[in-house]
Design an enzyme around this catalytic site. Structure first.
Site, PDB file in Angstrom:
ATOM      1  N   ARG A 232       0.860  -1.190   0.000  1.00  0.00           N
ATOM      2  CA  ARG A 232       0.000   0.000   0.000  1.00  0.00           C
ATOM      3  C   ARG A 232       0.898   1.242   0.000  1.00  0.00           C
ATOM      4  O   ARG A 232       1.916   1.278   0.705  1.00  0.00           O
ATOM      5  CB  ARG A 232      -0.911   0.048   1.232  1.00  0.00           C
ATOM      6  CG  ARG A 232      -2.119  -0.885   1.182  1.00  0.00           C
ATOM      7  CD  ARG A 232      -3.153  -0.485   0.109  1.00  0.00           C
ATOM      8  NE  ARG A 232      -4.299  -1.393   0.066  1.00  0.00           N
ATOM      9  CZ  ARG A 232      -4.402  -2.474  -0.698  1.00  0.00           C
ATOM     10  NH1 ARG A 232      -3.414  -2.812  -1.514  1.00  0.00           N
ATOM     11  NH2 ARG A 232      -5.488  -3.216  -0.675  1.00  0.00           N
ATOM     12  N   GLU A 261      -2.658   7.306  -5.226  1.00  0.00           N
ATOM     13  CA  GLU A 261      -3.022   6.593  -6.459  1.00  0.00           C
ATOM     14  C   GLU A 261      -4.510   6.684  -6.806  1.00  0.00           C
ATOM     15  O   GLU A 261      -4.893   6.534  -7.964  1.00  0.00           O
ATOM     16  CB  GLU A 261      -2.613   5.123  -6.368  1.00  0.00           C
ATOM     17  CG  GLU A 261      -3.446   4.306  -5.382  1.00  0.00           C
ATOM     18  CD  GLU A 261      -3.059   2.827  -5.367  1.00  0.00           C
ATOM     19  OE1 GLU A 261      -1.871   2.522  -5.238  1.00  0.00           O
ATOM     20  OE2 GLU A 261      -3.976   1.986  -5.485  1.00  0.00           O
ATOM     21  N   HIS A 293      -0.845  -0.610  -9.741  1.00  0.00           N
ATOM     22  CA  HIS A 293      -1.583  -1.553  -8.895  1.00  0.00           C
ATOM     23  C   HIS A 293      -2.059  -2.778  -9.697  1.00  0.00           C
ATOM     24  O   HIS A 293      -3.246  -3.114  -9.678  1.00  0.00           O
ATOM     25  CB  HIS A 293      -2.769  -0.837  -8.223  1.00  0.00           C
ATOM     26  CG  HIS A 293      -3.115  -1.426  -6.881  1.00  0.00           C
ATOM     27  ND1 HIS A 293      -3.358  -0.660  -5.772  1.00  0.00           N
ATOM     28  CD2 HIS A 293      -3.244  -2.721  -6.474  1.00  0.00           C
ATOM     29  CE1 HIS A 293      -3.635  -1.447  -4.749  1.00  0.00           C
ATOM     30  NE2 HIS A 293      -3.560  -2.697  -5.146  1.00  0.00           N
TER      31      HIS A 293
END
Ligand code: NAI
Length: 330
Positions: A232, A261, A293
């Site tokens: 993360r 993000e 991601h």
């Protein structure tokens, strides 16, 4: 059950439609927020992803819309106010493991690309440039790799690196006996930072791990070390990382996640002016590799995400939520 999907993409539609037998599915492109919550008319469930922000305010609106269950189609849940869900009597379920191998293997892809510069070699050769200048890498064999968080993904990653012939050090608040049996040594965090050539983050984002990588811990790292984050964005203080890259202390950075993000990742901004100067600065370094991601993004993981989500919803309807996938029981 009527289920509304937020932040949905073509692949969500493909895989969820493939495994749906009984439910009525509605797919919205937009993320879930205080405005888009008004799109809900008669659904009982919302299905959300990593960058949908389920704050207390959003959850209060979901309660007013008679939503009974929030189904996360991901493992991480740092984006959901679980207390608010509990107080409104809304169940929260997730997919705790869809493919730990997918994320672990992506972390290895980042390491290998940064090290052997295959992304640069690909472009060079396509342009008829067969020079090897500035493509020097290093042997992964024999290097020391520090793994922070040795749950499902960290374990898979540690085993792969062991297979490369690395010395693997680990840090976790709950050491994994299976890894210790494989000669993977748990050490204090400071020792892991100072001894590792490569540090890879696999712990969840929570108050205790927020900005685990900061000016102080970066300084503890070996000069020219490689930092990999597929977990993360909030685990890393991006400003401090930029300073460490500028000074040359940090040798390589590979990230699949980024603190800010939510406004960018999963969407195409190739014809837009990107306003995030921090991300653009990161992208300007030759020794930084960013993916958006995609660690989870394999065929196996997408099948598993859809199947487990439908199982979670089925269990909810049957009044028999599975404790291993349930975060909030109403
Ligand atoms: P997991 O729950 O199996 O393992 C997490 C490990 O972190 C546990 O062993 C836990 O004890 C440890 N941990 C907790 N607090 C810690 C601390 N303060 N310091 C060190 N270790 C600590 O989770 P899993 O499945 O391995 O996933 C790890 C993370 O990967 C998730 O939290 C998620 O943020 C991220 N992820 C990223 C994906 C991507 O596409 N890039 C996809 C799936 C997960």
């Amino acid at each position: 059950m009527k289920i509304s999907f937020f932040s949905s993409k073509s692949y969500d539609r493909t895989y969820f439609n493939r495994y749906n037998t009984t439910h009525q599915l509605k797919f919205f492109d937009t993320s879930l927020n205080l405005e888009s919550v008004n799109l809900l008319t008669d659904s009982q469930a919302v299905c959300v992803f990593v960058n949908d922000r389920l704050s207390a305010e959003v959850i209060a609106q979901l309660a007013l819309k008679n939503i009974k269950i929030i189904a996360l189609r991901c493992a991480g849940f740092n984006n959901v106010d679980l207390q608010a869900a509990q107080s409104h009597g809304i169940a929260v379920v997730r997919v705790p493991a869809y493919s730990p191998h997918a994320v672990a293997e992506h972390a290895v892809a980042l390491i290998m690309t940064l090290n052997r510069k295959t992304h640069k070699a690909y472009n060079r050769v396509r342009e008829g440039n067969f020079s090897l200048e500035r493509l020097t890498g290093f042997d992964i064999f024999g290097k020391t790799v520090g793994v922070i968080g040795t749950g499902k993904i960290g374990e898979a990653f540690a085993k792969i690196m062991k297979g490369f012939g690395c010395r693997v050090l680990a840090y976790d608040v709950q050491p994994n006996a299976q890894l210790e049996a494989l000669d993977i040594k748990y050490v204090p965090l400071q020792e892991l930072f100072s001894a590792s050539d490569i540090v890879s983050l696999h712990c969840p984002l929570m108050p205790q791990t927020n900005r685990l990588i900061n000016a102080e811990t970066l300084q503890q790292m070996k000069p020219n070390a490689m930092l990999i984050n597929t977990s993360r964005g909030g685990l890393v203080d991006t400003g401090a990382v930029i300073k460490a890259l500028k000074s040359g202390h940090l040798g390589y950075l590979g990230i699949d996640v980024y603190e800010q993000e939510a406004d960018l990742f999963f969407n195409d901004f190739s014809e837009s002016i990107i306003q995030d100067d921090v991300l653009m600065r990161l992208m300007s370094f030759p020794n930084v590799l960013i993916t958006s991601h995609q660690g989870f993004f394999t065929e196996e993981a997408l099948c598993q995400i859809a199947q487990v989500t439908f199982q979670n919803l089925h269990d909810f309807e049957a009044g028999a939520l599975n404790p291993s996938t349930t975060l909030v029981k109403p």
